[in-house]
Design an enzyme around this catalytic site. Structure first.
Site, PDB file in Angstrom:
ATOM      1  N   THR A  99      -2.263   3.250  -8.076  1.00 49.15           N
ATOM      2  CA  THR A  99      -3.122   2.775  -6.992  1.00 49.15           C
ATOM      3  C   THR A  99      -2.372   2.987  -5.679  1.00 49.15           C
ATOM      4  O   THR A  99      -1.298   2.434  -5.480  1.00 49.15           O
ATOM      5  CB  THR A  99      -3.436   1.270  -7.186  1.00 49.15           C
ATOM      6  OG1 THR A  99      -4.095   1.098  -8.433  1.00 49.15           O
ATOM      7  CG2 THR A  99      -4.324   0.750  -6.058  1.00 49.15           C
ATOM      8  N   LYS A 175     -10.870   3.130  -5.917  1.00 49.48           N
ATOM      9  CA  LYS A 175      -9.973   2.255  -6.696  1.00 49.48           C
ATOM     10  C   LYS A 175      -9.605   1.023  -5.882  1.00 49.48           C
ATOM     11  O   LYS A 175      -9.579  -0.098  -6.408  1.00 49.48           O
ATOM     12  CB  LYS A 175      -8.701   3.007  -7.102  1.00 49.48           C
ATOM     13  CG  LYS A 175      -7.682   2.173  -7.905  1.00 49.48           C
ATOM     14  CD  LYS A 175      -8.121   1.898  -9.323  1.00 49.48           C
ATOM     15  CE  LYS A 175      -7.307   0.830 -10.045  1.00 49.48           C
ATOM     16  NZ  LYS A 175      -5.962   1.212 -10.405  1.00 49.48           N
ATOM     17  N   LYS A 243       0.946  -6.510  -5.583  1.00 41.89           N
ATOM     18  CA  LYS A 243       1.052  -5.083  -5.297  1.00 41.89           C
ATOM     19  C   LYS A 243      -0.319  -4.497  -4.909  1.00 41.89           C
ATOM     20  O   LYS A 243      -0.473  -3.926  -3.816  1.00 41.89           O
ATOM     21  CB  LYS A 243       1.591  -4.365  -6.543  1.00 41.89           C
ATOM     22  CG  LYS A 243       1.668  -2.856  -6.443  1.00 41.89           C
ATOM     23  CD  LYS A 243       2.279  -2.249  -7.688  1.00 41.89           C
ATOM     24  CE  LYS A 243       1.290  -2.075  -8.835  1.00 41.89           C
ATOM     25  NZ  LYS A 243       0.153  -1.162  -8.547  1.00 41.89           N
TER      26      LYS A 243
END
Lengths: 303, 303
Positions: A99, A175, A243
């Protein structure tokens, strides 16, 4: 096998290992690389090919990069010492699965194209079980040639490939949108299930009723049972979220986009991580809520 | 009809009117009451019975209260001048449908029981279409006698009845949990769909892809298409949410429960309501996000 390819998977974590296994099962000549040599040996025992990365890189048809973030992706691809791209043959394709910010994906695509290497922006979704079964969802974007070169890998690893455009970045954008929602929904589920306990609604009753009501979500149906059963075996860990929501909030900040729910969810995952729950299943964010209001969750001891 | 009952519906808004229609269709002798005399006349033209509330109240087997909040519920039931409970025969059942605090529901139950009237804590879910089709979900709790007396009404109006216990309060608690999630999920959808626009993800693509991914929710699948098509016809309005999330946050505060996502969603709905969007469909909370980052949504004119 008719269309046997030589493929490398760089990063054999819970997702990468499953992807490598799926490639092996599909009959591809598959190399696995990881900073942990034991994981590499284990994969070789399962049938993975052996060879020093630099020595065999010129034989790769595809390289699947399944590392943690953009820094690791850039290192794996372009680091002066260990970067692989300069070793690849023309026409090889990189599938980049971490990602990352859309802009970063565009930069990587450009750098690869300079070296006659295709780049498919291909973040993945679905968890470790689906990775191992070759049933990932992939949100992909890239040139038609990148898609074409990547097809054998996509076929072996994914049950759903969303083709989101002919440039890197679109896959990563989708995403990021998905992660925003997934993270917020896990935190919302945790907020609601613990709020319910304060009102006499048991976690089991919550799962039974809310999963059939307008308040349900994919994440609720997937994660709330972990809380009801007190099982925090990490299918996807708390530490993913500081994250991934961090990436979302960074992209949002660049776009001057105010994202208050994402920011609130981020704080809950940070509190979970900071209080030592980082390696537990991400449903453990509910423990932050429980602690903050003196509740005891199923499977926990009352202090 | 074998089991024809005499039923009153108090509050003929978008939900109450549909409930009254469903009762009529099931063959019950149905009275409808509302502060708007035109709505009452319209219902009588559809077959509703005529009669002054005080004159006919002693004939009611059930009273369905479908008003906005706890204040209105208490007024309708116990106000010195217009409260109906003192006029009811013993064994009549009140079905109380507004979203209220569990403690309030318990208080109402107690007051009804003092007067030999049953009380079913029965908040509803499903929207105006399902109300009109007799297909609501009802989160009900109350004594076995209350359930038994309410059964003909439940059968006529609901496709799903969750039986959540033998005391008032449990139904309202579950409804509050559901509203927390539903409200947060609408705001999260709005946040994600507009964030997506900043990254080149069109609302149509968002609906197409995310509804098949881990980031989906019931509310996303139901409301995001309104944004993609630019249609804010109010199936459920923005103004519902400052009310319902307000109830959730009040209950949470009483329980010393910190609910940061609910609080963040509340602020977005307040901003929507405050900027004149209160009577639009609740998906219009996306307009707050769009305005805050200079985006134009489908169907809007660029300013």
């Amino acid at each position: 096998m008719q269309n046997k390819k030589t493929v490398a998977v760089i990063g054999l974590g819970s997702m990468g290992y499953g992807i490598a296994q799926s490639l092996l099962r599909a009959g591809h000549n598959t190399y696995g690389y990881d900073i942990n040599p034991e994981t590499v040996s284990r994969f070789q025992l399962e049938g993975g090919s052996k060879g020093n990365l630099k020595d065999v890189a010129s034989t790769f048809d595809s390289v699947v990069v399944v590392v943690l973030n953009s820094e690791q992706t850039e290192t794996v691809l372009f680091d002066n010492k260990i970067g692989v791209v300069d070793q690849l043959k023309a026409g090889c394709v990189i599938l980049s699965c971490a990602t990352v910010a859309p802009e970063f994906a565009q930069k990587m695509e450009l750098e690869c194209q300079k070296r006659d290497v295709h780049y498919l922006d291909s973040p993945i979704s679905g968890g470790s079980k689906k990775a191992a079964n070759g049933q990932l969802s992939i949100m992909a974007s890239g040139t038609p040639k990148a898609f074409s070169a990547a097809r054998p890998v996509l076929d072996a690893t994914a049950s759903t490939v969303f083709e989101l455009g002919d440039k890197a970045g679109a896959g990563s954008a989708m995403k990021a949108v998905n992660q925003l929602l997934a993270g917020v929904h896990i935190a919302a589920m945790a907020e609601a299930i613990t709020f319910g306990i304060t009102q006499g609604v048991s976690p089991n009753k919550f799962v039974e009723v809310i999963s059939k009501c307008a308040g349900t979500s994919w994440m609720l149906e997937n994660r709330a049972p972990h809380i009801a059963s007190g099982d925090y075996t990490p299918h996807s860990s708390v530490n993913i979220w500081p994250k991934d929501l961090g990436i979302v909030l960074e992209i949002a900040k660049s776009a001057k986009f105010s994202a208050p729910l994402t920011a609130a969810a981020m704080q809950q995952f940070l509190a979970a991580s900071g209080s030592g729950l980082g390696d537990e299943d991400d449903a453990a964010v509910a423990k932050v809520y429980a602690r903050n209001s003196g509740l005891t969750l199923p499977g926990e001891k009352k202090c």
